[in-house]
Design an enzyme around this catalytic site. Structure first.
Site, PDB file in Angstrom:
ATOM      1  N   CYS A  16       0.812  -1.204   0.000  1.00  0.00           N
ATOM      2  CA  CYS A  16       0.000   0.000   0.000  1.00  0.00           C
ATOM      3  C   CYS A  16       0.849   1.259   0.000  1.00  0.00           C
ATOM      4  O   CYS A  16       2.027   1.236   0.338  1.00  0.00           O
ATOM      5  CB  CYS A  16      -0.896   0.039   1.229  1.00  0.00           C
ATOM      6  SG  CYS A  16      -1.970  -1.389   1.354  1.00  0.00           S
ATOM      7  N   GLY A  42       0.309   0.019  -5.072  1.00  0.00           N
ATOM      8  CA  GLY A  42      -0.971  -0.691  -4.995  1.00  0.00           C
ATOM      9  C   GLY A  42      -1.896  -0.212  -6.079  1.00  0.00           C
ATOM     10  O   GLY A  42      -2.143   0.990  -6.192  1.00  0.00           O
ATOM     11  N   ASN A 117      -0.164   1.449   5.620  1.00  0.00           N
ATOM     12  CA  ASN A 117       0.763   0.659   4.810  1.00  0.00           C
ATOM     13  C   ASN A 117       1.530  -0.231   5.767  1.00  0.00           C
ATOM     14  O   ASN A 117       2.168   0.261   6.694  1.00  0.00           O
ATOM     15  CB  ASN A 117       1.718   1.580   4.047  1.00  0.00           C
ATOM     16  CG  ASN A 117       2.850   0.828   3.358  1.00  0.00           C
ATOM     17  OD1 ASN A 117       3.957   1.331   3.229  1.00  0.00           O
ATOM     18  ND2 ASN A 117       2.598  -0.385   2.911  1.00  0.00           N
ATOM     19  N   GLY A 118       1.480  -1.521   5.522  1.00  0.00           N
ATOM     20  CA  GLY A 118       2.170  -2.470   6.390  1.00  0.00           C
ATOM     21  C   GLY A 118       1.290  -3.653   6.665  1.00  0.00           C
ATOM     22  O   GLY A 118       0.341  -3.913   5.916  1.00  0.00           O
ATOM     23  N   TYR A 257      13.176  -3.334  -4.866  1.00  0.00           N
ATOM     24  CA  TYR A 257      12.070  -3.403  -5.808  1.00  0.00           C
ATOM     25  C   TYR A 257      10.939  -2.413  -5.565  1.00  0.00           C
ATOM     26  O   TYR A 257      10.428  -1.792  -6.487  1.00  0.00           O
ATOM     27  CB  TYR A 257      11.461  -4.813  -5.780  1.00  0.00           C
ATOM     28  CG  TYR A 257      10.162  -4.925  -6.542  1.00  0.00           C
ATOM     29  CD1 TYR A 257      10.159  -5.097  -7.926  1.00  0.00           C
ATOM     30  CD2 TYR A 257       8.936  -4.821  -5.892  1.00  0.00           C
ATOM     31  CE1 TYR A 257       8.964  -5.172  -8.632  1.00  0.00           C
ATOM     32  CE2 TYR A 257       7.740  -4.901  -6.591  1.00  0.00           C
ATOM     33  CZ  TYR A 257       7.763  -5.069  -7.953  1.00  0.00           C
ATOM     34  OH  TYR A 257       6.591  -5.134  -8.649  1.00  0.00           O
TER      35      TYR A 257
HETATM   36  P1  AMP Z   1       8.180 -14.291 -10.161  1.00  0.00           P
HETATM   37  O1  AMP Z   1       7.818 -14.144 -11.587  1.00  0.00           O
HETATM   38  O2  AMP Z   1       7.090 -14.919  -9.346  1.00  0.00           O
HETATM   39  O3  AMP Z   1       9.490 -14.964  -9.943  1.00  0.00           O
HETATM   40  O4  AMP Z   1       8.307 -12.828  -9.560  1.00  0.00           O
HETATM   41  C1  AMP Z   1       9.454 -12.069  -9.830  1.00  0.00           C
HETATM   42  C2  AMP Z   1       9.097 -10.833 -10.579  1.00  0.00           C
HETATM   43  O5  AMP Z   1       8.069 -10.138  -9.884  1.00  0.00           O
HETATM   44  C3  AMP Z   1      10.295  -9.917 -10.669  1.00  0.00           C
HETATM   45  O6  AMP Z   1      10.416  -9.501 -12.014  1.00  0.00           O
HETATM   46  C4  AMP Z   1       9.978  -8.760  -9.754  1.00  0.00           C
HETATM   47  O7  AMP Z   1      10.280  -7.530 -10.394  1.00  0.00           O
HETATM   48  C5  AMP Z   1       8.521  -8.865  -9.460  1.00  0.00           C
HETATM   49  N1  AMP Z   1       8.247  -8.821  -8.015  1.00  0.00           N
HETATM   50  C6  AMP Z   1       9.018  -9.235  -7.013  1.00  0.00           C
HETATM   51  N2  AMP Z   1       8.413  -9.047  -5.829  1.00  0.00           N
HETATM   52  C7  AMP Z   1       7.219  -8.493  -6.096  1.00  0.00           C
HETATM   53  C8  AMP Z   1       6.120  -8.046  -5.287  1.00  0.00           C
HETATM   54  N3  AMP Z   1       6.150  -8.149  -3.987  1.00  0.00           N
HETATM   55  N4  AMP Z   1       5.056  -7.513  -5.917  1.00  0.00           N
HETATM   56  C9  AMP Z   1       5.025  -7.420  -7.245  1.00  0.00           C
HETATM   57  N5  AMP Z   1       6.020  -7.826  -8.048  1.00  0.00           N
HETATM   58  C10 AMP Z   1       7.106  -8.349  -7.499  1.00  0.00           C
END
Ligand code: AMP
Length: 486
Positions: A16, A42, A117-118, A257
């Site tokens: 969030c 979000g 947020n949290g 990220y």
């Molecule tokens: P995955 O495809 O499941 O391995 O997720 C990795 C990808 O999702 C990477 O390209 C990240 O940039 C992105 N990512 C990692 N953590 C998150 C998160 N918490 N929420 C949304 N995207 C994420």
């Protein structure tokens, strides 16, 4: 037996963004702009509550800020000089309007709006107790326990009630509240999630990231300190310290990220930190290659750093279609897979006959890496080496970043070699935890006293996971599946 399971499955983990402004002639418009800048935190729902000195005005909507809060007619209804807002992402189809924040409640002192947020780690426990005492919950958010704890608190003032409530909750929270002609910001004692203070003209602003200050031309004043409560009212800015000081543990994943690269967090530019992570990664895991290609957009700054350090050319070998939402955010595996295809395309000329290094920020389930590597191979790459600007994500986050259950995390199931095979890479390397700390200007991870929350990489959870660790069935008539949050 309760008919709904508010803490069931992956449902309640939220990512969030929060925003609040006091003493501004166009509080709603400013809040909408601020939320628009925080949209990456979000995308499923947004809400704004304003106060005009007499009345509160509330607008909640499913979907993005630009689609719901850009029209003059909507903004005009949100009258007032003070306003708070929230953007939210929850992982499942259970995203219903009643869960959209800011939450709003009528107290004996008047209206009260709250944006969070949290993630609270004892919300389930508290909720169970509160329900037994007769509290009727309106949403399935963890945030609502704060409202009920305030309602059932002993003392009268908003601030006292809020402090009393927050002393009972565990977890990560950056909160913004609106009550009694005040905007209140609070950061949990470890400062896991960000919160900053800014100023534009005679108005003060509280928000998750500095990019939300930039969009409205506000100046950054400072980070809200861990455990600090800031009150904005007609007499100015007041700082309270209602909690015992603790060793700060800011979320290191914000740098990797989550935050926007143009934000400054805890004194560090997020963009610079990501570049330094890439440089450190190149030093740790060099590879003989022809081209460095980021997985857009999140891998771009780290790939720039990797290329600069390795001396290998940087190219945009994968082009992202910006009109598709973040892949990860799609609710089912099937859609997630489809999402990756919709989202990325190989820029063939930059790839064909080349030894490629792909740089991404993280591997969670591995879905993105598999698709991207396959795509790059189909575009004619001779070799594909994957470099990741975070350590392996081996543990779930309980403090406000969406991650699937541990069992679904690739790094929980497999060794690095097995992961490389699974995603189809010729080689795979992650930055080390010490390398990551160095990149965010620490000498390394001080294991006796880590400076960040890095639980998703280390399993070292700095705040007790009371809901997860407490057996659900306690003999009472109300049962929840506490396990479901893990
Ligand atoms: P995955 O495809 O499941 O391995 O997720 C990795 C990808 O999702 C990477 O390209 C990240 O940039 C992105 N990512 C990692 N953590 C998150 C998160 N918490 N929420 C949304 N995207 C994420």
């Amino acid at each position: 037996m309760l008919t709904t399971h508010p803490f069931d499955d992956d449902k309640l983990r939220e990512e969030c963004g929060v925003f609040g402004v006091y003493n501004h002639g166009e509080a709603a418009a400013v809040a909408a702009l601020g939320l628009h800048a925080l949209q990456h935190r979000g995308q499923e729902a947004a809400g704004i509550v304003t106060f005009d000195g007499e009345h509160y005005h509330i607008q909640h909507a499913m979907g993005q800020v630009g689609d719901n809060f850009s029209s003059q007619s909507v903004i005009a209804k949100l009258r007032g000089h003070a306003g708070i807002g929230h953007v939210r992402y929850a992982t499942s189809g259970d995203t219903v309007l009643r869960n959209v924040q800011p939450l709003f409640a009528d107290f004996e002192f008047g209206g009260f709006a709250l944006a969070h947020n949290g993630n609270l780690t004892n919300a389930l426990m508290l909720r169970r107790q509160l329900v037994r005492r007769g509290c009727l919950f309106q949403s399935t958010t963890d945030t609502e326990v704060i409202v009920h704890l305030m309602a059932t608190a002993r003392s009268g003032s908003v601030i006292d009630r809020m402090v009393e409530a927050l002393r009972q909750v565990e977890g990560a929270y950056s909160l913004i509240a609106l009550a009694k002609d005040m905007v209140i910001g609070v950061r949990d004692p470890l400062g896991v999630r960000p919160l900053v203070l800014g100023k534009v003209g005679d108005s003060h602003v509280l928000c998750s990231e500095t990019c939300a200050l930039d969009i409205i031309g506000a100046d950054f004043v400072r980070d809200v300190e861990p455990g600090e409560m800031i009150v904005l009212d007609s007499s100015g800015v007041h700082s309270l310290r209602p909690f015992l000081p603790q060793h700060r543990r800011f979320c290191i994943f914000e740098y990797i990220y989550f935050a926007r690269p143009d934000s400054v967090m805890e004194g560090h530019s997020v963009y610079e930190a990501r570049k330094r992570i890439g440089m450190e990664l190149a030093r740790e895991s060099a590879v003989d290659a022809d081209v460095i290609i980021p997985v857009p957009d999140s891998g771009v700054p780290a790939a720039i750093g990797y290329a600069a350090e390795s001396g290998i050319p940087f190219e945009l070998g994968i082009i992202r279609n910006h009109y598709v939402g973040r892949t990860f955010i799609e609710p089912t595996d099937q859609i997630r897979n489809l999402g990756v295809k919709l989202k990325h395309n190989a820029n063939r000329l930059m790839i064909e006959d080349k030894r490629v290094v792909l740089v991404d920020d993280s591997i969670v389930r591995g879905t993105t890496s598999i698709k991207i590597i396959e795509m790059v191979r189909r575009a004619g790459a001779k070799e594909v080496h994957m470099r990741i600007s975070s350590p392996p994500t081996s543990h779930a986050c309980f403090y406000g970043v969406d991650t699937p259950k541990k069992e679904k995390l690739l790094a929980h199931k497999y060794s690095i070699d097995e992961m490389a095979k699974y995603i189809g890479a010729d080689s795979l390397a992650f930055i080390s935890i010490d390398g990551l700390y160095k990149a965010v200007k620490e000498p390394g991870r001080n294991n006796a006293r880590p400076q960040y929350c890095d639980a998703c990489f280390t399993g070292d959870y700095p705040i007790p996971l009371l809901d997860r660790d407490t057996p659900a069935g306690d003999g009472s008539e109300i049962t929840y599946r506490a396990e479901a949050r893990g």
